[in-house]
Every structure is written in C-alpha cells, then in structure tokens.
Scaffold this motif. Structure first.
Motif, short mmCIF file in Angstrom:
data_model
loop_
_atom_site.label_atom_id
_atom_site.label_comp_id
_atom_site.label_asym_id
_atom_site.label_seq_id
_atom_site.Cartn_x
_atom_site.Cartn_y
_atom_site.Cartn_z
N ILE A 1 -9.46 20.11 -30.34
CA ILE A 1 -9.19 18.74 -30.77
C ILE A 1 -8.94 17.82 -29.57
O ILE A 1 -9.53 16.73 -29.49
CB ILE A 1 -8.02 18.70 -31.76
N PRO A 2 -8.06 18.21 -28.60
CA PRO A 2 -7.93 17.35 -27.42
C PRO A 2 -9.24 17.16 -26.67
O PRO A 2 -9.53 16.06 -26.20
CB PRO A 2 -6.90 18.10 -26.55
N LEU A 3 -10.06 18.20 -26.58
CA LEU A 3 -11.34 18.09 -25.88
C LEU A 3 -12.28 17.15 -26.64
O LEU A 3 -13.02 16.37 -26.01
CB LEU A 3 -11.98 19.46 -25.71
N ALA A 4 -12.26 17.22 -27.96
CA ALA A 4 -13.08 16.30 -28.75
C ALA A 4 -12.65 14.86 -28.49
O ALA A 4 -13.50 13.96 -28.35
CB ALA A 4 -12.97 16.64 -30.23
N MET A 5 -11.34 14.63 -28.40
CA MET A 5 -10.84 13.29 -28.13
C MET A 5 -11.26 12.82 -26.73
O MET A 5 -11.73 11.69 -26.55
CB MET A 5 -9.32 13.26 -28.26
N LEU A 6 -11.11 13.67 -25.72
CA LEU A 6 -11.49 13.31 -24.36
C LEU A 6 -12.99 13.05 -24.25
O LEU A 6 -13.42 12.14 -23.54
CB LEU A 6 -11.08 14.42 -23.39
N SER A 7 -13.78 13.85 -24.95
CA SER A 7 -15.23 13.66 -24.92
C SER A 7 -15.61 12.34 -25.58
O SER A 7 -16.46 11.59 -25.07
CB SER A 7 -15.92 14.82 -25.63
N PHE A 8 -14.99 12.04 -26.71
CA PHE A 8 -15.30 10.81 -27.43
C PHE A 8 -14.88 9.58 -26.62
O PHE A 8 -15.65 8.63 -26.49
CB PHE A 8 -14.59 10.81 -28.78
N THR A 9 -13.67 9.60 -26.07
CA THR A 9 -13.21 8.46 -25.28
C THR A 9 -14.03 8.32 -24.00
O THR A 9 -14.27 7.20 -23.53
CB THR A 9 -11.72 8.59 -24.94
N GLY A 10 -14.46 9.45 -23.42
CA GLY A 10 -15.32 9.38 -22.24
C GLY A 10 -16.65 8.72 -22.55
O GLY A 10 -17.17 7.92 -21.76
N ALA A 11 -17.23 9.06 -23.72
CA ALA A 11 -18.48 8.41 -24.13
C ALA A 11 -18.26 6.93 -24.37
O ALA A 11 -19.11 6.10 -24.03
CB ALA A 11 -19.02 9.09 -25.39
N TRP A 12 -17.10 6.57 -24.94
CA TRP A 12 -16.78 5.17 -25.19
C TRP A 12 -16.73 4.39 -23.87
O TRP A 12 -17.26 3.28 -23.76
CB TRP A 12 -15.44 5.07 -25.91
N ILE A 13 -16.09 4.97 -22.87
CA ILE A 13 -15.99 4.32 -21.57
C ILE A 13 -17.37 4.15 -20.93
O ILE A 13 -17.65 3.15 -20.27
CB ILE A 13 -15.05 5.12 -20.64
N SER A 14 -18.25 5.12 -21.14
CA SER A 14 -19.57 5.07 -20.52
C SER A 14 -20.52 4.10 -21.20
O SER A 14 -21.44 3.58 -20.57
CB SER A 14 -20.20 6.47 -20.53
N PHE A 15 -20.30 3.85 -22.50
CA PHE A 15 -21.18 2.95 -23.26
C PHE A 15 -20.35 1.82 -23.89
O PHE A 15 -20.26 1.72 -25.13
CB PHE A 15 -21.94 3.73 -24.33
N PRO A 16 -19.70 0.99 -23.08
CA PRO A 16 -18.80 -0.03 -23.63
C PRO A 16 -19.50 -1.04 -24.53
O PRO A 16 -18.93 -1.47 -25.54
CB PRO A 16 -18.22 -0.70 -22.37
N ILE B 1 -4.00 16.36 -21.30
CA ILE B 1 -5.25 15.95 -20.68
C ILE B 1 -5.59 16.85 -19.50
O ILE B 1 -6.76 17.21 -19.29
CB ILE B 1 -5.16 14.48 -20.23
N PHE B 2 -4.58 17.21 -18.73
CA PHE B 2 -4.80 18.12 -17.60
C PHE B 2 -5.40 19.43 -18.09
O PHE B 2 -6.39 19.93 -17.54
CB PHE B 2 -3.48 18.37 -16.88
N ALA B 3 -4.81 19.98 -19.16
CA ALA B 3 -5.35 21.22 -19.73
C ALA B 3 -6.75 20.98 -20.29
O ALA B 3 -7.62 21.86 -20.22
CB ALA B 3 -4.43 21.74 -20.82
N GLY B 4 -6.97 19.77 -20.82
CA GLY B 4 -8.29 19.44 -21.37
C GLY B 4 -9.37 19.37 -20.32
O GLY B 4 -10.56 19.33 -20.67
#
Length: 374
Positions: free
Chosen positions: A202-217, A333-336
């Motif tokens: 679940i944390p990794l899914a969140m980090l992946s989703f937010t990372g995609a958001w940052i890349s495609f603003p 996040i560090f663990a993620g």
C-alpha cells in the motif's frame, strides 16, 4: 467455474507482475534507493558536507553577509538571494549568471557563510555534489528531455506491480493467516519477497501514484481541477531573470521596510530581478512562509498575499517526499524505497531459480525419451 476464472486471472496477473519486475529492475532500483536517501535530504547533505553545519544563530546584519558573499562571486555572477537558517546552520547566499547563448537551465551557485562571522565556509554549484546527483537520478534518471516522463511511466508500472503483488500474496486456499507464514515458500528469497511485499504494497502504491502525479502535472491538473501553473517556458524565463547589479535601496533597508508585515523570523531576502524591481523578503510565520515585496524605486512595502489553500499537486509532493509529514511517515517512505530494491533482487532470484528448475526437468524428460524401451 468461478475457481477456474480466478486461477486464470491469477496466472495473468502473475505474468504482469513478473515481467514488470524483471524488465524494469535496473531502473526501479536506483529510483527507489535515491528516493529513500532523499527523505532526509538535509541530514544527508550535512553528513556529506560537515563544514556547512554551524552551531550558532545568524546575528549579523544582512549587509554583512551580502558583503562576504560578493567577495566570493566568480566573474559574471550576480547575487540573487540570501537564506537564513531556521535556528542554527549556515547562511546561504545564492548567486546566478546570465544563461548561455544556447539556452538551457541556469546554473546557480550556493555560497555558505558562517552565521557568527560571515566567513565563507563552502561554495558549490547547483549542478554538482552527490545530493544533486541523487535528485537528478530520482527525478529523471539523468536522461535529458524525456527523463521525467520515463520516471512517471515507471511509477505507473510500479503502481500496477504493487497492486498485482497484493493480489498474488493472497492465499488461494485456507485462511488469510497463511499469507503471513515465514515458510510459505521453500526459499529465503521467496519468503522475503512475499512478506516484505505485502507490508509495503500500500505505501509503495501511494509512492508510485504520487510519483506519476509529479511527473505528469498537466494531465493530473485536469482531473484535480488545480489551477494551471506557469508553463515550462515561463518557469525558465523566471529562472533566467538576472538580479539587479545595483539597487536604489540596500538590503538592510529592504529588510527594515518589510518588517512592519513580519509574522516571524527572517527566512530569505531576494534581490530585484527581471521587469519587476521589487525586493522579496520572506518571514517564517505560524502558517508558513509569508513573502513581503518592497518596491526598489519607492520603498513601498506590500503585505504578503493571504495563504492559499494547498493544491492537490502540492499535497501529492508532500506525500511523496515526506516534507512536513513527521518522522513516522518519513520512515515509511524510507522503507518504501529500500524494500522495492529488495523485491526486485529477490524477484529476479526467484525467476532464475524457476528457470533452472524447468531446465532440469526438461533435460530429465529428454533423457528419459532418449532411453529405448525394452
């Protein structure tokens, strides 16, 4: 019938999950590990550059730091701003230079000053140093132009991988508690993959989703309804604006004029630049940074704009990098970042072991077929 459909879906998701991990492992590992390191950006920078850590507060007038920074400027550089520490730490002056004729991202120079004496303790370009390398590697894989989009698509695939991994973790038979058993699989690598993959899914899914958001603003702004930010061309124009070499009022006067609207300690002073000859004097207040503008021609100070509601894009960035989210979230996040690298390695080990096993089975079957029947 339903059981057969579930098994078919499981096989499909397994193939998706497996090939995402294998194909993108070489990219996922550096992105993940640098993301973990950047959670504690300031601490990492301080550990790598101990000379920048100061133990005394900034007590000198701003003009003293300005004079010290100007002595350290290289030919062609212009002083752009001075940042004051939140508590103890070095005072940081930023210098810029006119962009090269061919364009490109302007290079800035940070000059680190001792807060007690104003002496220069270090000087570094904005495009050098290990922390800078981590930022570029994490954000664009050091690929000019399209690197940010590549990282964004990796985030999309990692989101899919984390969700399919959670599906595959779920036991096909028996209770859910079977999924938490250490010896669910015959090898240590497989058990590590299953258990750590579950806890980080679940944390990794969140980090992946937010990372995609940052890349495609721009794409996500249409969904969230966030106001459109400045275009890339406008951002480059602002960054390329050269600070004024001479001003009508000096830095100490600008600070005094702005202090009538101060709501906390001084944070930064930015020199007039571009078409607007205005000083920007920022203070740290209870609600965040408040910026007062001071007209260099008239000395008129304008109060800070009312704080704006946090945009979805800003929330996504804070969730992704942990800014202002507290130590527990930063640890998650560090663990993620660490665990996906572990999952990539253990996943490849599992795949190689399966290939060897299948190869041995095929060789035994071929040998049995080669033996003539009596």
């Amino acid at each position: 019938m339903a059981g057969q459909t579930t098994l078919r879906l499981r096989k499909i998701w397994f193939q998706v999950h497996k090939w995402i991990g294998i194909a993108l492992a070489v990219l996922i590992i550096p992105i993940s590990l640098t993301g973990s390191a950047l959670v504690w950006h300031d601490a990492l920078d301080g550990a790598l550059n101990p000379e920048r850590r100061a133990t005394s507060p900034a007590t000198l007038p701003a003009s003293a730091y300005e004079a010290a920074a100007r002595k350290a400027l290289a030919p062609g550089e212009t002083l752009a701003s001075i940042a004051f520490p939140d508590g103890k730490g070095a005072v940081v002056a930023t210098a810029t230079r006119a962009p090269a004729p061919g364009g490109g991202r302007p290079v800035r120079t940070q000059i680190y000053l001792d807060p007690a004496s104003g002496a220069v303790v270090d000087r570094a370009s904005s495009n050098e140093g290990l922390v800078h390398v981590f930022h570029v590697l994490h954000g664009s894989l050091m690929v000019p132009g399209v690197g940010r989009q590549i990282v964004g698509w990796i985030g999309v695939f990692m989101l899919l991988s984390s969700l399919t991994g959670l599906w595959l973790w779920w036991p096909v038979t028996g209770s859910v508690s079977r999924g938490f058993r250490w010896k669910r699989q015959p090898t240590t690598s497989a058990n590590l993959h299953h258990l750590t993959g579950f806890w980080i899914a679940i944390p990794l899914a969140m980090l992946s989703f937010t990372g995609a958001w940052i890349s495609f603003p721009a794409f996500f702004a249409q969904i969230s309804g966030d106001p459109a930010g400045p275009s890339p061309a406008e951002r480059m124009r602002r960054m390329a604006a050269v600070p004024a070499a001479e001003t009508r009022i000096d830095v100490d006067v600008a600070r005094v004029l702005a202090e009538r609207f101060a709501n906390g300690p001084l944070a930064t002073i930015t020199w007039p630049a571009g078409k607007e000859p205005k000083w920007k004097v920022a203070f740290r207040g209870p609600g965040g940074i408040a910026e007062v503008s001071v007209d260099d021609a008239t000395g008129k100070a304008s109060p800070p704009k009312p704080p704006q509601p946090e945009t979805t894009a800003r929330l996504m960035r804070r969730l992704h990098d942990g800014t202002g989210m507290g130590a527990i979230w930063q640890a998650i996040i560090f663990a993620g970042g660490i665990i996906p690298a572990l999952l990539a390695v253990t996943g490849i080990m599992m795949w190689l072991r399966t290939r060897r096993w299948r190869g041995e089975v095929a060789r035994r079957q071929a040998a049995n077929r080669a033996v003539p029947a009596e």
